[in-house]
Design a protein around this motif. Structure first.
Motif, PDB file in Angstrom:
ATOM      1  N   ARG A  91       0.835  -1.213   0.000  1.00 47.38           N
ATOM      2  CA  ARG A  91       0.000   0.000   0.000  1.00 47.38           C
ATOM      3  C   ARG A  91       0.862   1.252   0.000  1.00 47.38           C
ATOM      4  O   ARG A  91       0.540   2.234  -0.697  1.00 47.38           O
ATOM      5  N   GLN A  92       1.941   1.220   0.750  1.00 44.71           N
ATOM      6  CA  GLN A  92       2.834   2.377   0.754  1.00 44.71           C
ATOM      7  C   GLN A  92       3.437   2.601  -0.631  1.00 44.71           C
ATOM      8  O   GLN A  92       3.527   3.733  -1.117  1.00 44.71           O
ATOM      9  N   GLN A  93       3.829   1.519  -1.280  1.00 50.84           N
ATOM     10  CA  GLN A  93       4.387   1.637  -2.637  1.00 50.84           C
ATOM     11  C   GLN A  93       3.342   2.175  -3.610  1.00 50.84           C
ATOM     12  O   GLN A  93       3.648   2.995  -4.486  1.00 50.84           O
ATOM     13  N   ALA A  94       2.094   1.712  -3.470  1.00 51.72           N
ATOM     14  CA  ALA A  94       1.022   2.177  -4.354  1.00 51.72           C
ATOM     15  C   ALA A  94       0.749   3.664  -4.134  1.00 51.72           C
ATOM     16  O   ALA A  94       0.569   4.431  -5.087  1.00 51.72           O
ATOM     17  N   ASP A  95       0.742   4.085  -2.868  1.00 55.17           N
ATOM     18  CA  ASP A  95       0.533   5.507  -2.567  1.00 55.17           C
ATOM     19  C   ASP A  95       1.652   6.362  -3.148  1.00 55.17           C
ATOM     20  O   ASP A  95       1.410   7.452  -3.689  1.00 55.17           O
ATOM     21  N   ASP A  96       2.875   5.880  -3.042  1.00 50.89           N
ATOM     22  CA  ASP A  96       4.012   6.613  -3.608  1.00 50.89           C
ATOM     23  C   ASP A  96       3.890   6.721  -5.127  1.00 50.89           C
ATOM     24  O   ASP A  96       4.195   7.769  -5.714  1.00 50.89           O
TER      25      ASP A  96
END
Length: 303
Positions: A91-96
């Motif tokens: 999720r953090q990668q997707a948000d980035d």
């Protein structure tokens, strides 16, 4: 003493000796049930959070499961902790990726999250918001077909409430791409057809009357050139009589001819009016349109 009696006495002694152990075991079973209830409570909370896609909260509950005595090495809790850690990282990668405008990369990461957890409500909401936002941008660029494609993708992941908004947006595109003929256009066509039809029928009636009168005058000159009003030849008289009756019947349609002329004139005037006078826009109206800077629909009120 007989052998059966010896066996009975031995059974009584063994039962008396083992009865405390049985009571202890009973207390142990009761204690285990209490521990299971505590574990199950943490496990249920973790599963509920996991289903919603709240991986941080879910991981905390699974860690609580491992703190319950007797479950320090519970395989299920450890596996779910690993799943939650993976979910948080994805999720953090997707948000980035979203922040960097790397849409395709974000979509790929969202897909991995759904493969990890098909019930992930947060990821589904993020996907629906992403596709809707792209659809809004395309709509405002008048790239309607592409916008509809993104709205359709958003519908797959949207909640029931958001789906209603997305359906409105797709219908708006359909109205733009495939507009329905307005009532005014239909009225124009109707007046045009009436004008042409009535005028054409009036022309037929007038032409028929003139042709019948020409035939009567011609046979009159042939059968009675002196104008005496007497026709001696029976065949000639019969021809004259037929021509006279035909001319009289055509003349009796003069009223219908005038009515057709009037209808054609009114329809023509109406057609000209509709062509010249365009409807004025409404002074006030509510308009729904996609917002390019946000998700959903923007409402504009014009004066």
């Amino acid at each position: 003493m007989s052998k059966p009696l010896h066996q009975f006495i031995l059974f009584l002694l063994l039962s008396f000796a083992l009865s405390p152990s049985i009571r202890v075991m009973g207390r142990g079973v009761a204690l285990t049930v209490v521990v299971d209830d505590e574990y199950d409570r943490y496990k249920k909370r973790g599963d509920d959070f996991f289903k919603e896609g709240k991986y941080f909260d879910a991981r905390r509950q699974y860690q609580n499961c491992l703190e319950v005595p007797g479950f320090e090495n519970d395989a299920y809790a450890k596996e779910q902790i690993a799943e939650c850690t993976t979910g948080l990282a994805l999720r953090q990668q997707a948000d980035d990726a979203i922040q960097k405008n790397q849409g395709q990369e974000a979509i790929k990461l969202f897909g991995q999250l759904l493969n990890l957890n098909p019930d992930d409500a947060i990821t589904k909401a993020q996907l629906a918001d992403y596709y809707e936002r792209i659809g809004n941008q395309l709509f405002n660029q008048k790239r309607y077909l592409e916008a509809k494609t993104d709205y359709t993708e958003a519908i797959k992941y949207a909640t029931a409430t958001k789906k209603e908004t997305l359906v409105i947006q797709t219908r708006t595109i359909d109205d733009i791409l495939f507009p329905k003929p307005s009532k005014r256009i239909g009225l124009k066509l109707l007046t045009g057809v009436v004008a042409v039809g009535a005028g054409a029928y009036a022309y037929v009636l007038r032409n028929d009357y003139h042709s019948k009168m020409d035939a009567l005058n011609q046979i009159s000159q042939t059968s009675d050139p002196t104008g005496s009003g007497i026709i001696d030849n029976p065949d000639t008289y019969r021809q004259y009589n037929e021509a006279y009756n035909a001319a009289q019947a055509a003349q009796q349609k003069n009223g219908l001819f005038k009515a057709c002329i009037g209808i054609a004139a009114v329809a023509t005037i109406a057609e000209i009016y509709l062509l010249v006078h365009k409807p004025k826009p409404r002074t006030t109206s509510l308009q729904w349109k996609p917002s390019s800077q946000s998700w959903g629909l923007a409402i504009s009120y014009t004066f």
